[in-house]
Design an enzyme around this catalytic site. Structure first.
Site, short mmCIF file in Angstrom:
data_model
loop_
_atom_site.label_atom_id
_atom_site.label_comp_id
_atom_site.label_asym_id
_atom_site.label_seq_id
_atom_site.Cartn_x
_atom_site.Cartn_y
_atom_site.Cartn_z
N LEU A 163 0.94 -1.19 0.17
CA LEU A 163 -0.02 0.03 0.05
C LEU A 163 1.00 1.10 -0.06
CD1 LEU A 163 -2.88 1.09 0.33
CD2 LEU A 163 -2.50 1.03 2.71
N TYR A 164 2.14 1.30 0.61
CA TYR A 164 2.72 2.22 0.94
C TYR A 164 3.35 2.64 -0.79
CZ TYR A 164 7.37 4.77 1.05
OH TYR A 164 8.54 5.79 0.93
#
Length: 440
Positions: A251-252
């Site tokens: 997700l980062y």
């Protein structure tokens, strides 16, 4: 992005006159009145839930706390404003060199932010920092960095990048020529615990920065931190800015890739000059405690076992470790070659510069070799535990192609891992002491 349109039922598209019998009118009036009352009631209930959700949520504690949610941070982190506050901001932003810049550095109390701010100040640029001092990792380390910067005349405003009122006020006090946007929610693995914090900082925060910058007059040039994580599952090496970046592994990485697309949009519509920097595993003194080299050092000194990841079929996990001083050179090079934005007051007046650069060391090193170097420097044998690389967003290797940055502003890293880790360990032992039982 496709926007959903609102619908207004029972209203003719073209207004006209019509008649209605009295009984029918009264019946419909009563029905609408009853519906309106219900709607009003549920609206109050809904608003009450929102208030409870946002203002009664538990406070942020540590990265390992499942109840923590950095996206709920209060924007009113500290009082600001007033003549005294404005005087400090102006003093910090004062340019002391010919043709110098006035730079707003977000995330100034962070690892990269501290080093970049100090380098800008040393060469005579005006620097104002902004940081919210959140608890993703030990805030006392951020406060120590703040003290370091303030001794050199850099004022760090305590506030959130999502606080548009604060940002607008800063631009009213100082007509910044540049923004070095380094504030972000970092870390690949933490996204599995607290995904909202990444959206809050890396997407909403970036948009807020760009919104304020687009309306500023003059608009500043913006250099901002993307990440090598955007290369995701890409297997072509070394990673080039021309490679695909549509397969994020975390997700980062997805939020950083989204940031690059958002930057393109603001450049296209508003004429903002934007330069993205894809950092490759930055390390060094005053670093982040959530990075492997940092907590390996801590755990080796404490006699704790450390986990070393390996890929499928015992594949080597390697990183393009880049020393902080080399990253700073890249940041300043990008800033110095950033062209002026072309818009004014939110209106584009011409095409503006849009760039993205890799900032790496070009020499991937196996993580097992990193541990061996630390053992020699610390004079302590590590208790190694080799485990399979988990599916938590980590990738097996990173390797930067830096030819574009070399061509554009002469970027050339000069610090090898052995030399860089020696400097880190010297700082670490000085800052924390060599006591093996110390906690931090």
């Amino acid at each position: 992005m496709k926007l959903s349109s609102s619908h207004m039922d029972n209203i003719p598209s073209t207004p006209g006159k019509f008649k209605m019998e009295k009984s029918s009118y009264i019946h419909r009036f009563r029905w609408h009145y009853s519906s309106l009352a219900k709607l009003t009631f549920w609206s109050f209930v809904f608003m009450g839930l929102i208030v409870v959700f946002f203002f009664k949520s538990p406070p942020t504690s540590t990265p390992n706390s499942t109840s923590s949610d950095l996206s709920r941070r209060s924007l009113k982190t500290q009082s600001w404003g007033g003549p005294g506050w404005e005087k400090r901001v102006k003093s910090s932003a004062k340019i002391r060199s010919q043709n110098g810049f006035s730079v707003l550095v977000t995330g100034a109390a962070g690892f990269v932010g501290t080093h970049v701010s100090a380098a800008l100040k040393r060469r005579g640029d005006g620097v104002v920092g902004l940081d919210n001092f959140n608890h993703y990792y030990d805030p006392s380390l951020k406060r120590a960095r703040q003290d370091l910067l303030e001794r050199s005349g850099i004022y760090i405003v305590e506030g959130d990048i999502n606080d548009a009122v604060l940002l607008k006020k800063l631009f009213e006090v100082v007509p910044f020529t540049h923004v070095m946007h380094l504030a972000a929610q970092a870390g690949v693995r933490y996204a599995m615990e607290n995904p909202k914090s990444y959206v809050h900082s890396n997407i909403a925060g970036l948009v807020n920065i760009l919104e304020v910058c687009k309306n500023a007059n003059p608009q500043p040039a913006i250099v901002w931190a993307s990440s090598s994580s955007v290369y995701g599952l890409n297997t072509k090496i070394p990673f080039s800015e021309k490679d695909r970046t549509d397969q994020p592994a975390s997700l980062y990485a997805a939020t950083k890739k989204a940031g690059e697309e958002i930057a393109h949009t603001y450049n296209h519509i508003y004429g903002l000059s934007l330069t993205g920097l894809r950092f490759f595993t930055v390390y060094g003194p005053w670093g982040r405690p959530d990075m492997a080299y940092f907590f390996f050092t801590r755990d080796i000194l404490k006699g704790k076992s450390i986990q070393i990841f390996e890929g499928a079929n015992h594949g080597t996990v390697a990183r393009d470790f880049t020393y902080i001083d080399d990253i700073v050179k890249g940041c300043l090079g990008a800033l110095d070659t950033a062209e002026k934005s072309t818009g004014s007051g939110g209106k584009k007046k011409g095409n503006a510069q849009l760039r993205v650069f890799n900032l790496g060391n070009t020499s991937p090193v196996p993580v097992s070799d990193l541990v061996s170097i630390l053992e020699r420097l610390l004079k302590v044998k590590a208790k190694r535990s080799v485990v399979k690389l988990p599916r938590n967003g980590d990738v097996q290797f990173t390797h930067a192609n830096i030819s574009f940055a070399q061509r554009e502003f002469g970027y050339k890293p000069t610090t090898d891992l052995q030399t860089g880790l020696k400097k880190f360990v010297r700082w670490y032992l000085s800052y924390y002491g060599s006591e093996k039982k110390s906690d931090h």
